[in-house]
Design a protein around this motif. Structure first.
Motif, PDB file in Angstrom:
ATOM      1  N   GLN A 248      37.620  90.418  30.902  1.00  0.00           N
ATOM      2  CA  GLN A 248      39.051  90.656  31.125  1.00  0.00           C
ATOM      3  C   GLN A 248      39.885  89.510  30.553  1.00  0.00           C
ATOM      4  OE1 GLN A 248      36.685  91.268  33.710  1.00  0.00           O
ATOM      5  NE2 GLN A 248      36.771  93.367  32.956  1.00  0.00           N
TER       6      GLN A 248
ATOM      7  N   GLY B 276      38.185  84.363  40.137  1.00  0.00           N
ATOM      8  CA  GLY B 276      38.841  85.291  39.201  1.00  0.00           C
ATOM      9  C   GLY B 276      37.790  85.824  38.237  1.00  0.00           C
ATOM     10  N   CYS B 277      36.680  86.296  38.836  1.00  0.00           N
ATOM     11  CA  CYS B 277      35.486  86.624  38.036  1.00  0.00           C
ATOM     12  C   CYS B 277      35.627  87.901  37.221  1.00  0.00           C
ATOM     13  CB  CYS B 277      34.271  86.730  38.955  1.00  0.00           C
ATOM     14  SG  CYS B 277      34.434  88.038  40.198  1.00  0.00           S
TER      15      CYS B 277
ATOM     16  N   GLN C 247      30.857  86.200  32.772  1.00  0.00           N
ATOM     17  CA  GLN C 247      30.377  84.807  32.895  1.00  0.00           C
ATOM     18  C   GLN C 247      29.540  84.605  34.160  1.00  0.00           C
ATOM     19  OE1 GLN C 247      33.922  85.384  33.250  1.00  0.00           O
ATOM     20  NE2 GLN C 247      33.398  85.479  35.413  1.00  0.00           N
TER      21      GLN C 247
ATOM     22  N   GLU D  18      37.133  81.231  34.513  1.00  0.00           N
ATOM     23  CA  GLU D  18      37.495  81.496  33.123  1.00  0.00           C
ATOM     24  C   GLU D  18      38.696  82.442  33.066  1.00  0.00           C
ATOM     25  OE1 GLU D  18      34.399  82.225  30.283  1.00  0.00           O
ATOM     26  OE2 GLU D  18      32.906  81.132  31.471  1.00  0.00           O
TER      27      GLU D  18
END
Ligand code: SAH
Length: 249
Positions: free
Chosen positions: A17, A46-47, A52, A113
């Motif tokens: 995303q 905020g995976c 990741q 990320e």
């Protein structure tokens, strides 16, 4: 659907995303001075659907708590983790990054990320520091200027979209001023934006508009994303995500 829900819908089928890449996640991992072969605790904040998170799980023996505010993304990650036999080391947590239920000084590493901009870099690294052990690490990608000067049009766009965008040296100063010792930095190369994120997103746009016919808000979401992509293609030498790795002191 409101604008946010439409954005989630546009991004839900994507592997990522935001800009990033497996090689870059592993490059950041290399810079941490922690034994990732031990059962350390990582939070991935905020995976999204967890590109990741999976990379981290496959390249460490850590336990990872993957945090996102949208359960739709966490459901995608859960399926991926099950298929790869990683469920015992990945726990999903539906929570907001500015109000997390971790215990004080309980985490070895905080990873994030393309997400800290949501609460702001400075506020984020300061709040998250509460949950890190002393000598624990943060590894965070953050939108940054890669040159000293830049065109007015570009500056105006990003200052409005993300007022905290700044040069790498100023971001490092914020880390130093927030109780961290910077240990490494690199910028994401263009393919992390174009091949890994923008191109798959562009491919999805037609299907997305098909799911939301005659929807002005859906058209607006697509147009805003198209503008952002065009801007990146024109000005990519001036900005990127910087990957900042720092130790809590
Ligand atoms: N790390 C992923 C996703 C980055 S996009 C990747 O690089 O692919 C930013 C993510 O932050 C999205 O998944 C979004 O759902 C999530 N998010 C948005 N607001 C949030 C909040 N308040 N708390 C936690 N996550 C949030």
């Amino acid at each position: 659907m409101n604008e946010l829900e439409l954005l989630v819908d546009l991004n839900l089928q994507q592997d990522r995303q935001g800009p990033g890449g497996t090689k870059e996640t592993l490059q950041a991992l290399e810079l941490l001075n922690v034994d990732t072969n031990q059962n350390i605790r990582i939070a991935d904040i905020g995976c999204g659907s967890g590109a990741q998170t999976i990379d981290l799980a496959q390249n460490t023996k850590a336990h990872i708590t993957a945090v996102d505010i949208f359960p739709q993304f966490l459901d995608k990650l859960k399926i991926k983790a099950e298929n790869l036999n990683l469920s015992d080391r990945i726990t999903t947590l539906c929570a907001s990054m500015d109000d997390m239920p971790f215990e004080k000084e309980s985490l070895d590493v905080i990873w994030s990320e393309g997400a800290i901009y949501i609460m702001g870099f400075e506020k984020g690294i300061q709040y998250w520091s509460n949950f890190l052990k002393k000598d624990g690490y943060i590894a965070i990608s953050e939108l940054s200027w890669t040159t000293h000067k830049r065109p007015v049009e570009l500056e105006k766009f990003w200052k409005e979209a993300y007022p905290e965008i700044d040069t790498i040296s100023n971001k490092v100063k914020v880390l130093e001023g927030s109780g961290y010792s910077p240990v490494g930095f690199f910028t994401l190369p263009a393919y992390c934006w174009l091949d890994n994120y923008y191109q798959p997103l562009q491919k999805e746009m037609a299907a997305f508009l098909g799911r939301h016919p005659n929807n002005k808000l859906a058209e607006q979401v697509v147009n805003e994303n198209r503008d952002e992509i065009e801007l990146y293609q024109k000005y990519k030498e001036y900005y990127s995500y910087g990957f900042y790795i720092a130790r809590k002191i």
